[in-house]
Design a protein around this motif. Sequence first.
Motif, PDB file in Angstrom:
ATOM      1  N   PRO A 179       0.811  -1.218   0.000  1.00 34.05           N
ATOM      2  CA  PRO A 179       0.000   0.000   0.000  1.00 34.05           C
ATOM      3  C   PRO A 179       0.850   1.276   0.000  1.00 34.05           C
ATOM      4  CG  PRO A 179      -0.934  -1.599   1.509  1.00 34.05           C
ATOM      5  CD  PRO A 179       0.367  -2.177   1.041  1.00 34.05           C
ATOM      6  N   VAL A 180       1.991   1.257   0.687  1.00 33.25           N
ATOM      7  CA  VAL A 180       2.871   2.436   0.724  1.00 33.25           C
ATOM      8  C   VAL A 180       3.476   2.685  -0.660  1.00 33.25           C
ATOM      9  CG1 VAL A 180       4.943   3.452   1.743  1.00 33.25           C
ATOM     10  CG2 VAL A 180       3.397   2.117   3.161  1.00 33.25           C
ATOM     11  N   PHE A 181       3.879   1.614  -1.336  1.00 40.26           N
ATOM     12  CA  PHE A 181       4.410   1.722  -2.697  1.00 40.26           C
ATOM     13  C   PHE A 181       3.372   2.338  -3.628  1.00 40.26           C
ATOM     14  CE2 PHE A 181       4.723  -0.096  -6.974  1.00 40.26           C
ATOM     15  CZ  PHE A 181       6.046   0.155  -7.312  1.00 40.26           C
ATOM     16  N   VAL A 182       2.155   1.819  -3.567  1.00 41.42           N
ATOM     17  CA  VAL A 182       1.069   2.318  -4.428  1.00 41.42           C
ATOM     18  C   VAL A 182       0.805   3.793  -4.130  1.00 41.42           C
ATOM     19  CG1 VAL A 182      -1.391   2.098  -4.954  1.00 41.42           C
ATOM     20  CG2 VAL A 182       0.031   0.044  -4.738  1.00 41.42           C
ATOM     21  N   GLU A 183       0.757   4.130  -2.859  1.00 40.47           N
ATOM     22  CA  GLU A 183       0.497   5.512  -2.452  1.00 40.47           C
ATOM     23  C   GLU A 183       1.581   6.457  -2.974  1.00 40.47           C
ATOM     24  OE1 GLU A 183       1.112   7.142   1.795  1.00 40.47           O
ATOM     25  OE2 GLU A 183      -0.992   6.514   1.740  1.00 40.47           O
ATOM     26  N   LYS A 184       2.832   6.052  -2.836  1.00 39.68           N
ATOM     27  CA  LYS A 184       3.942   6.887  -3.300  1.00 39.68           C
ATOM     28  C   LYS A 184       3.816   7.189  -4.788  1.00 39.68           C
ATOM     29  CE  LYS A 184       8.836   6.949  -4.398  1.00 39.68           C
ATOM     30  NZ  LYS A 184      10.197   6.371  -4.252  1.00 39.68           N
ATOM     31  N   TRP A 185       3.585   6.146  -5.571  1.00 40.19           N
ATOM     32  CA  TRP A 185       3.592   6.343  -7.024  1.00 40.19           C
ATOM     33  C   TRP A 185       2.297   6.970  -7.545  1.00 40.19           C
ATOM     34  CZ3 TRP A 185       7.881   6.924  -9.328  1.00 40.19           C
ATOM     35  CH2 TRP A 185       9.036   6.306  -8.812  1.00 40.19           C
ATOM     36  N   GLN A 186       1.201   6.794  -6.836  1.00 35.20           N
ATOM     37  CA  GLN A 186      -0.016   7.536  -7.192  1.00 35.20           C
ATOM     38  C   GLN A 186       0.212   9.031  -7.017  1.00 35.20           C
ATOM     39  OE1 GLN A 186      -2.978   5.669  -4.684  1.00 35.20           O
ATOM     40  NE2 GLN A 186      -3.738   4.373  -6.346  1.00 35.20           N
ATOM     41  N   LYS A 187       0.868   9.411  -5.922  1.00 38.64           N
ATOM     42  CA  LYS A 187       1.170  10.823  -5.676  1.00 38.64           C
ATOM     43  C   LYS A 187       2.147  11.355  -6.718  1.00 38.64           C
ATOM     44  CE  LYS A 187       0.202  11.105  -0.728  1.00 38.64           C
ATOM     45  NZ  LYS A 187       0.750  11.387   0.627  1.00 38.64           N
ATOM     46  N   GLU A 188       3.132  10.548  -7.070  1.00 39.42           N
ATOM     47  CA  GLU A 188       4.115  10.968  -8.062  1.00 39.42           C
ATOM     48  C   GLU A 188       3.446  11.173  -9.425  1.00 39.42           C
ATOM     49  OE1 GLU A 188       7.734  12.171  -9.565  1.00 39.42           O
ATOM     50  OE2 GLU A 188       7.140  11.857  -7.493  1.00 39.42           O
ATOM     51  N   ALA A 189       2.516  10.277  -9.782  1.00 38.58           N
ATOM     52  CA  ALA A 189       1.789  10.423 -11.041  1.00 38.58           C
ATOM     53  C   ALA A 189       0.966  11.707 -11.035  1.00 38.58           C
ATOM     54  CB  ALA A 189       0.887   9.207 -11.270  1.00 38.58           C
ATOM     55  N   GLY A 190       0.356  12.018  -9.904  1.00 39.66           N
ATOM     56  CA  GLY A 190      -0.417  13.256  -9.781  1.00 39.66           C
ATOM     57  C   GLY A 190       0.444  14.488  -9.983  1.00 39.66           C
ATOM     58  N   LYS A 191       1.655  14.480  -9.432  1.00 39.73           N
ATOM     59  CA  LYS A 191       2.578  15.610  -9.604  1.00 39.73           C
ATOM     60  C   LYS A 191       2.968  15.765 -11.068  1.00 39.73           C
ATOM     61  CE  LYS A 191       4.754  15.131  -5.040  1.00 39.73           C
ATOM     62  NZ  LYS A 191       5.997  14.700  -4.364  1.00 39.73           N
ATOM     63  N   LEU A 192       3.236  14.644 -11.720  1.00 40.48           N
ATOM     64  CA  LEU A 192       3.640  14.686 -13.126  1.00 40.48           C
ATOM     65  C   LEU A 192       2.492  15.158 -14.022  1.00 40.48           C
ATOM     66  CD1 LEU A 192       5.678  11.350 -13.278  1.00 40.48           C
ATOM     67  CD2 LEU A 192       6.615  13.663 -13.441  1.00 40.48           C
ATOM     68  N   GLU A 193       1.272  14.734 -13.687  1.00 33.95           N
ATOM     69  CA  GLU A 193       0.108  15.168 -14.481  1.00 33.95           C
ATOM     70  C   GLU A 193      -0.125  16.662 -14.315  1.00 33.95           C
ATOM     71  OE1 GLU A 193      -2.717  12.386 -12.953  1.00 33.95           O
ATOM     72  OE2 GLU A 193      -2.385  10.934 -14.577  1.00 33.95           O
ATOM     73  N   TYR A 194       0.095  17.167 -13.106  1.00 35.17           N
ATOM     74  CA  TYR A 194      -0.017  18.612 -12.882  1.00 35.17           C
ATOM     75  C   TYR A 194       1.040  19.351 -13.686  1.00 35.17           C
ATOM     76  CZ  TYR A 194       0.100  23.161 -10.585  1.00 35.17           C
ATOM     77  OH  TYR A 194       0.079  24.515 -10.343  1.00 35.17           O
ATOM     78  N   ALA A 195       2.276  18.836 -13.667  1.00 35.17           N
ATOM     79  CA  ALA A 195       3.363  19.467 -14.427  1.00 35.17           C
ATOM     80  C   ALA A 195       3.070  19.435 -15.925  1.00 35.17           C
ATOM     81  CB  ALA A 195       4.680  18.757 -14.134  1.00 35.17           C
ATOM     82  N   LEU A 196       2.486  18.331 -16.379  1.00 34.37           N
ATOM     83  CA  LEU A 196       2.147  18.200 -17.799  1.00 34.37           C
ATOM     84  C   LEU A 196       1.148  19.263 -18.227  1.00 34.37           C
ATOM     85  CD1 LEU A 196       2.388  16.512 -20.435  1.00 34.37           C
ATOM     86  CD2 LEU A 196       0.532  15.080 -19.560  1.00 34.37           C
ATOM     87  N   ASP A 197       0.200  19.556 -17.354  1.00 33.17           N
ATOM     88  CA  ASP A 197      -0.815  20.569 -17.649  1.00 33.17           C
ATOM     89  C   ASP A 197      -0.219  21.962 -17.806  1.00 33.17           C
ATOM     90  OD1 ASP A 197      -2.831  18.710 -17.634  1.00 33.17           O
ATOM     91  OD2 ASP A 197      -3.414  19.074 -15.547  1.00 33.17           O
ATOM     92  N   GLN A 198       0.955  22.176 -17.243  1.00 38.05           N
ATOM     93  CA  GLN A 198       1.587  23.503 -17.305  1.00 38.05           C
ATOM     94  C   GLN A 198       2.416  23.691 -18.579  1.00 38.05           C
ATOM     95  OE1 GLN A 198       0.391  25.224 -14.619  1.00 38.05           O
ATOM     96  NE2 GLN A 198      -0.437  23.191 -14.140  1.00 38.05           N
TER      97      GLN A 198
END
Length: 225
Positions: A179-198
């Motif tokens: 669960p910690v692994f999944v949580e880490k990479w879900q958050k990382e994907a969210g950061k990258l998607e935000y950066a992509l939008d910029q």
Amino acid sequence: MISKRLSIVASFVPQGAILLDVGSDHAYLPIELVESGKIERAIAGEVVVGPYQSAVKNVETHGLVDKIQVRLANGLAAFEETDQVSTITIAGMGGRLIATILEEGLDKLSSVNRLILQPNNREDELRVWLQAHGFQIVAESILEEAGKYYEIIVVEAGTMNLSASEVRFGPFLSQEASPVFVEKWQKEAGKLEYALDQIPEKNLAERQILIDKIQAIKEVLHASK
């Protein structure tokens, strides 16, 4: 006395090991391991004078000067072959710095059975270095503490052939998909998607780099379900 992060590092130290703790800071890890009876002898290596002095004081306070030697030294210069070190821990540094420390003392590692490494970043670069220098990963762990994610990589002599995905996500971590692994990479994907939008649509190459990273994360998370 020690943090959750160092507790997990300690759990990978073999019973009866002779330990070198590189960048030992206050010598908390060797003190814990000796006091718990897991090891008999340790070297606490520290390159910075302040933490070195703190480690000396802590070891004296705990009455362990006969079992823990505190040495002011850079990296693997803290031990010699006559010390018979069997396990080395390096925790709380960047992955690139850990690789540099190992590279600079590479000739001294042939007699060491296990390395327990806890990089704060650039875990992928450390895995690449380990693969190129005759080490294999035998265990990994991931934890969250105080809002930060930490990966622990346990290695021994051997060969491995990691895929690009295993280099990035860890061969054991991605397989276990805790669960910690999944949580880490879900958050990382969210950061990258935000950066992509910029990034403007016209910057195709820049956008594609992020799109590929997001896709890789989605694939490893999907495989874990």
